[in-house]
Design a protein around this motif. Structure first.
Motif, PDB file in Angstrom:
ATOM      1  N   GLY A 212      62.280  45.676  49.661  1.00  0.00           N
ATOM      2  CA  GLY A 212      63.429  44.814  49.882  1.00  0.00           C
ATOM      3  C   GLY A 212      64.670  45.359  49.197  1.00  0.00           C
ATOM      4  O   GLY A 212      65.782  45.301  49.745  1.00  0.00           O
ATOM      5  N   TYR A 213      64.489  45.924  48.018  1.00  0.00           N
ATOM      6  CA  TYR A 213      65.588  46.524  47.267  1.00  0.00           C
ATOM      7  C   TYR A 213      66.189  47.695  48.046  1.00  0.00           C
ATOM      8  O   TYR A 213      67.414  47.820  48.164  1.00  0.00           O
ATOM      9  CB  TYR A 213      65.045  46.977  45.915  1.00  0.00           C
ATOM     10  CG  TYR A 213      65.990  47.761  45.045  1.00  0.00           C
ATOM     11  CD1 TYR A 213      66.902  47.127  44.214  1.00  0.00           C
ATOM     12  CD2 TYR A 213      65.939  49.155  45.032  1.00  0.00           C
ATOM     13  CE1 TYR A 213      67.749  47.862  43.395  1.00  0.00           C
ATOM     14  CE2 TYR A 213      66.785  49.888  44.221  1.00  0.00           C
ATOM     15  CZ  TYR A 213      67.685  49.240  43.404  1.00  0.00           C
ATOM     16  OH  TYR A 213      68.525  49.971  42.600  1.00  0.00           O
ATOM     17  N   VAL A 214      65.324  48.558  48.608  1.00  0.00           N
ATOM     18  CA  VAL A 214      65.807  49.709  49.379  1.00  0.00           C
ATOM     19  C   VAL A 214      66.471  49.263  50.676  1.00  0.00           C
ATOM     20  O   VAL A 214      67.526  49.783  51.061  1.00  0.00           O
ATOM     21  CB  VAL A 214      64.650  50.696  49.662  1.00  0.00           C
ATOM     22  CG1 VAL A 214      65.087  51.789  50.639  1.00  0.00           C
ATOM     23  CG2 VAL A 214      64.160  51.327  48.365  1.00  0.00           C
ATOM     24  N   SER A 215      65.880  48.280  51.352  1.00  0.00           N
ATOM     25  CA  SER A 215      66.466  47.805  52.607  1.00  0.00           C
ATOM     26  C   SER A 215      67.839  47.174  52.371  1.00  0.00           C
ATOM     27  O   SER A 215      68.674  47.118  53.278  1.00  0.00           O
ATOM     28  CB  SER A 215      65.533  46.801  53.298  1.00  0.00           C
ATOM     29  OG  SER A 215      65.408  45.609  52.529  1.00  0.00           O
ATOM     30  N   GLY A 216      68.095  46.717  51.140  1.00  0.00           N
ATOM     31  CA  GLY A 216      69.389  46.148  50.800  1.00  0.00           C
ATOM     32  C   GLY A 216      70.408  47.179  50.349  1.00  0.00           C
ATOM     33  O   GLY A 216      71.510  46.819  49.946  1.00  0.00           O
ATOM     34  N   GLY A 217      70.039  48.466  50.385  1.00  0.00           N
ATOM     35  CA  GLY A 217      70.974  49.527  50.043  1.00  0.00           C
ATOM     36  C   GLY A 217      70.697  50.247  48.740  1.00  0.00           C
ATOM     37  O   GLY A 217      71.401  51.204  48.397  1.00  0.00           O
ATOM     38  N   GLY A 218      69.672  49.806  47.999  1.00  0.00           N
ATOM     39  CA  GLY A 218      69.325  50.476  46.748  1.00  0.00           C
ATOM     40  C   GLY A 218      68.530  51.744  46.993  1.00  0.00           C
ATOM     41  O   GLY A 218      68.079  52.022  48.109  1.00  0.00           O
ATOM     42  N   THR A 219      68.364  52.522  45.947  1.00  0.00           N
ATOM     43  CA  THR A 219      67.583  53.761  46.001  1.00  0.00           C
ATOM     44  C   THR A 219      66.493  53.688  44.937  1.00  0.00           C
ATOM     45  O   THR A 219      66.763  53.284  43.800  1.00  0.00           O
ATOM     46  CB  THR A 219      68.472  54.992  45.732  1.00  0.00           C
ATOM     47  OG1 THR A 219      69.547  55.008  46.669  1.00  0.00           O
ATOM     48  CG2 THR A 219      67.672  56.282  45.857  1.00  0.00           C
ATOM     49  N   VAL A 220      65.275  54.065  45.302  1.00  0.00           N
ATOM     50  CA  VAL A 220      64.148  54.054  44.365  1.00  0.00           C
ATOM     51  C   VAL A 220      63.590  55.464  44.240  1.00  0.00           C
ATOM     52  O   VAL A 220      63.355  56.143  45.243  1.00  0.00           O
ATOM     53  CB  VAL A 220      63.034  53.098  44.820  1.00  0.00           C
ATOM     54  CG1 VAL A 220      61.790  53.264  43.937  1.00  0.00           C
ATOM     55  CG2 VAL A 220      63.502  51.655  44.772  1.00  0.00           C
ATOM     56  N   ILE A 221      63.388  55.897  43.001  1.00  0.00           N
ATOM     57  CA  ILE A 221      62.629  57.113  42.709  1.00  0.00           C
ATOM     58  C   ILE A 221      61.392  56.675  41.943  1.00  0.00           C
ATOM     59  O   ILE A 221      61.493  56.012  40.913  1.00  0.00           O
ATOM     60  CB  ILE A 221      63.442  58.109  41.863  1.00  0.00           C
ATOM     61  CG1 ILE A 221      64.742  58.478  42.568  1.00  0.00           C
ATOM     62  CG2 ILE A 221      62.619  59.357  41.573  1.00  0.00           C
ATOM     63  CD1 ILE A 221      65.688  59.288  41.703  1.00  0.00           C
ATOM     64  N   VAL A 222      60.230  57.034  42.463  1.00  0.00           N
ATOM     65  CA  VAL A 222      58.989  56.623  41.825  1.00  0.00           C
ATOM     66  C   VAL A 222      58.117  57.847  41.567  1.00  0.00           C
ATOM     67  O   VAL A 222      57.897  58.671  42.443  1.00  0.00           O
ATOM     68  CB  VAL A 222      58.234  55.579  42.683  1.00  0.00           C
ATOM     69  CG1 VAL A 222      57.937  56.103  44.063  1.00  0.00           C
ATOM     70  CG2 VAL A 222      56.964  55.118  41.994  1.00  0.00           C
ATOM     71  N   SER A 223      57.657  57.962  40.335  1.00  0.00           N
ATOM     72  CA  SER A 223      56.713  59.005  39.957  1.00  0.00           C
ATOM     73  C   SER A 223      55.317  58.394  39.962  1.00  0.00           C
ATOM     74  O   SER A 223      55.114  57.313  39.404  1.00  0.00           O
ATOM     75  CB  SER A 223      57.051  59.545  38.566  1.00  0.00           C
ATOM     76  OG  SER A 223      55.998  60.325  38.044  1.00  0.00           O
ATOM     77  N   SER A 224      54.378  59.070  40.600  1.00  0.00           N
ATOM     78  CA  SER A 224      53.029  58.502  40.705  1.00  0.00           C
ATOM     79  C   SER A 224      52.003  59.608  40.903  1.00  0.00           C
ATOM     80  O   SER A 224      52.304  60.670  41.458  1.00  0.00           O
ATOM     81  CB  SER A 224      52.952  57.518  41.872  1.00  0.00           C
ATOM     82  OG  SER A 224      51.646  57.001  42.009  1.00  0.00           O
ATOM     83  N   HIS A 225      50.773  59.337  40.444  1.00  0.00           N
ATOM     84  CA  HIS A 225      49.656  60.241  40.716  1.00  0.00           C
ATOM     85  C   HIS A 225      48.926  59.861  41.998  1.00  0.00           C
ATOM     86  O   HIS A 225      48.056  60.601  42.458  1.00  0.00           O
ATOM     87  CB  HIS A 225      48.655  60.211  39.553  1.00  0.00           C
ATOM     88  CG  HIS A 225      49.147  60.906  38.332  1.00  0.00           C
ATOM     89  ND1 HIS A 225      49.487  60.235  37.176  1.00  0.00           N
ATOM     90  CD2 HIS A 225      49.378  62.221  38.073  1.00  0.00           C
ATOM     91  CE1 HIS A 225      49.889  61.102  36.264  1.00  0.00           C
ATOM     92  NE2 HIS A 225      49.840  62.302  36.779  1.00  0.00           N
ATOM     93  N   SER A 226      49.264  58.718  42.560  1.00  0.00           N
ATOM     94  CA  SER A 226      48.560  58.236  43.756  1.00  0.00           C
ATOM     95  C   SER A 226      49.240  58.774  45.009  1.00  0.00           C
ATOM     96  O   SER A 226      50.298  58.302  45.408  1.00  0.00           O
ATOM     97  CB  SER A 226      48.547  56.701  43.780  1.00  0.00           C
ATOM     98  OG  SER A 226      48.005  56.241  44.997  1.00  0.00           O
ATOM     99  N   MET A 227      48.609  59.779  45.634  1.00  0.00           N
ATOM    100  CA  MET A 227      49.182  60.372  46.842  1.00  0.00           C
ATOM    101  C   MET A 227      49.221  59.360  47.980  1.00  0.00           C
ATOM    102  O   MET A 227      50.184  59.303  48.746  1.00  0.00           O
ATOM    103  CB  MET A 227      48.360  61.593  47.284  1.00  0.00           C
ATOM    104  CG  MET A 227      48.331  62.725  46.295  1.00  0.00           C
ATOM    105  SD  MET A 227      49.957  63.392  45.912  1.00  0.00           S
ATOM    106  CE  MET A 227      50.061  62.934  44.186  1.00  0.00           C
ATOM    107  N   ASP A 228      48.162  58.552  48.083  1.00  0.00           N
ATOM    108  CA  ASP A 228      48.105  57.559  49.158  1.00  0.00           C
ATOM    109  C   ASP A 228      49.229  56.545  49.020  1.00  0.00           C
ATOM    110  O   ASP A 228      49.889  56.185  49.997  1.00  0.00           O
ATOM    111  CB  ASP A 228      46.745  56.851  49.136  1.00  0.00           C
ATOM    112  CG  ASP A 228      46.624  55.785  50.219  1.00  0.00           C
ATOM    113  OD1 ASP A 228      46.694  56.145  51.409  1.00  0.00           O
ATOM    114  OD2 ASP A 228      46.473  54.607  49.868  1.00  0.00           O
ATOM    115  N   LEU A 229      49.483  56.125  47.803  1.00  0.00           N
ATOM    116  CA  LEU A 229      50.549  55.160  47.543  1.00  0.00           C
ATOM    117  C   LEU A 229      51.910  55.741  47.913  1.00  0.00           C
ATOM    118  O   LEU A 229      52.719  55.095  48.586  1.00  0.00           O
ATOM    119  CB  LEU A 229      50.532  54.758  46.070  1.00  0.00           C
ATOM    120  CG  LEU A 229      51.439  53.601  45.647  1.00  0.00           C
ATOM    121  CD1 LEU A 229      50.938  52.293  46.240  1.00  0.00           C
ATOM    122  CD2 LEU A 229      51.485  53.505  44.130  1.00  0.00           C
ATOM    123  N   VAL A 230      52.170  56.960  47.478  1.00  0.00           N
ATOM    124  CA  VAL A 230      53.445  57.611  47.783  1.00  0.00           C
ATOM    125  C   VAL A 230      53.594  57.823  49.280  1.00  0.00           C
ATOM    126  O   VAL A 230      54.676  57.609  49.848  1.00  0.00           O
ATOM    127  CB  VAL A 230      53.553  58.950  47.022  1.00  0.00           C
ATOM    128  CG1 VAL A 230      54.746  59.767  47.514  1.00  0.00           C
ATOM    129  CG2 VAL A 230      53.659  58.700  45.517  1.00  0.00           C
TER     130      VAL A 230
END
Length: 283
Positions: A212-230
């Motif tokens: 919802g944050y991204v659809s409203g114009g925000g940008t998210v950078i997420v670091s993760s070990h979960s390939m499926d999640l990313v």
């Protein structure tokens, strides 16, 4: 997709970064088309170990960007330098065109940060901690109170609002840290391992919030070990190994017709195709 060209002199030395452009005045941060985060030649050494070796990345505004890599690849160090928590030896980072180290106050107003391993003021209650972050961000008391209430409800922490953070579970601590990162409504959200120790229901709720944050114009950078999640969450991804970017682009470009996990293993290496010793297979 972009491939990183190995830098000369590695691992013996950190390469000199490109000469940074002149600092961009804070007022240009609202200019459309400016990347949410632009990293230029960031490098950092700890003793004899080169943790980050001249990383450059451009994160498009409005994207949901994944950063993946094995343990010790330099993800956390890169994000710490990009968000002003750790000073780089070389290079620079621009948040919507604002140089993090030339204009740190202006740049930090644009970013919300959930940093892995950074301790919270855990002798405050959840409500107090979120309020404290809001006031530090320059919000007035009435706005902070309203937003803190909204965030605690959104993250299902109303029942723990008056509990000391030191008594929170690991998952609850992640959620209250996310609330602190969101309280000032930043344009960029940088999350280092935000789903670690978070239960599946809370993780699904957090994903909904972030989408919802991204659809409203925000940008998210997420670091993760979960390939499926990313792979399911993100539209762009960068793979980091040994302090360098080995691939970056849209998720489809990077996975190149395979799964992101298989492509990651191919790029990073280190997989051992074996079943283990016989005594582990003879029951």
């Amino acid at each position: 997709m972009t491939e990183h060209t190995p830098l000369p002199g590695v691992p013996d030395s950190i390469p000199a970064a490109p000469q940074p452009a002149a600092a961009v005045p804070p007022e240009t941060a609202q200019h459309p088309g400016v990347p949410a985060l632009e990293i230029r030649g960031l490098a950092k050494r700890f003793g004899e170990k080169i943790a980050v070796n001249g990383i450059s990345l451009s994160i498009p505004s409005g994207s949901f960007y994944g950063l993946v890599g094995p343990n010790g690849a330099g993800k956390t160090t890169t994000l710490s330098m990009a968000t002003g928590l750790l000073r780089p030896e070389f290079g620079t980072a621009l948040i919507y065109g604002v140089d993090m180290w030339e204009h740190p106050v202006e740049a930090k107003r644009l970013v919300g940060n959930l940093a892995d391993g950074v301790r919270l003021f855990d002798r405050l209650t959840g409500q107090q901690l979120v309020t404290y972050h809001g006031l530090l961000s320059g919000l007035d008391a009435a706005t902070v109170e309203s937003r803190a209430t909204d965030l605690l409800a959104l993250l299902d922490l109303q029942g723990a609002a008056n509990t000391l953070v030191v008594d929170y579970s690991a998952g609850m601590t992640k959620k209250i840290a996310l609330a602190c990162a969101l309280i000032h409504a930043p344009r960029l959200l940088v999350l280092d391992e935000p789903f670690e120790s978070v239960d599946p229901v809370s993780a699904a709720n957090i994903r909904d919030i972030l989408h919802g944050y991204v659809s409203g114009g925000g940008t998210v950078i997420v670091s993760s070990h979960s390939m499926d999640l990313v792979e399911r969450m993100c539209d762009h991804v960068a793979v980091i190994a040994a302090g360098r970017v080995v691939a970056a682009g849209t998720v489809d470009e990077v996975r190149a017709g395979s799964t992101l996990e298989d492509r990651f293993v191919q790029l990073v290496g280190g997989r051992h195709q074996q079943e283990g010793p016989e005594w582990l297979r003879n029951f």
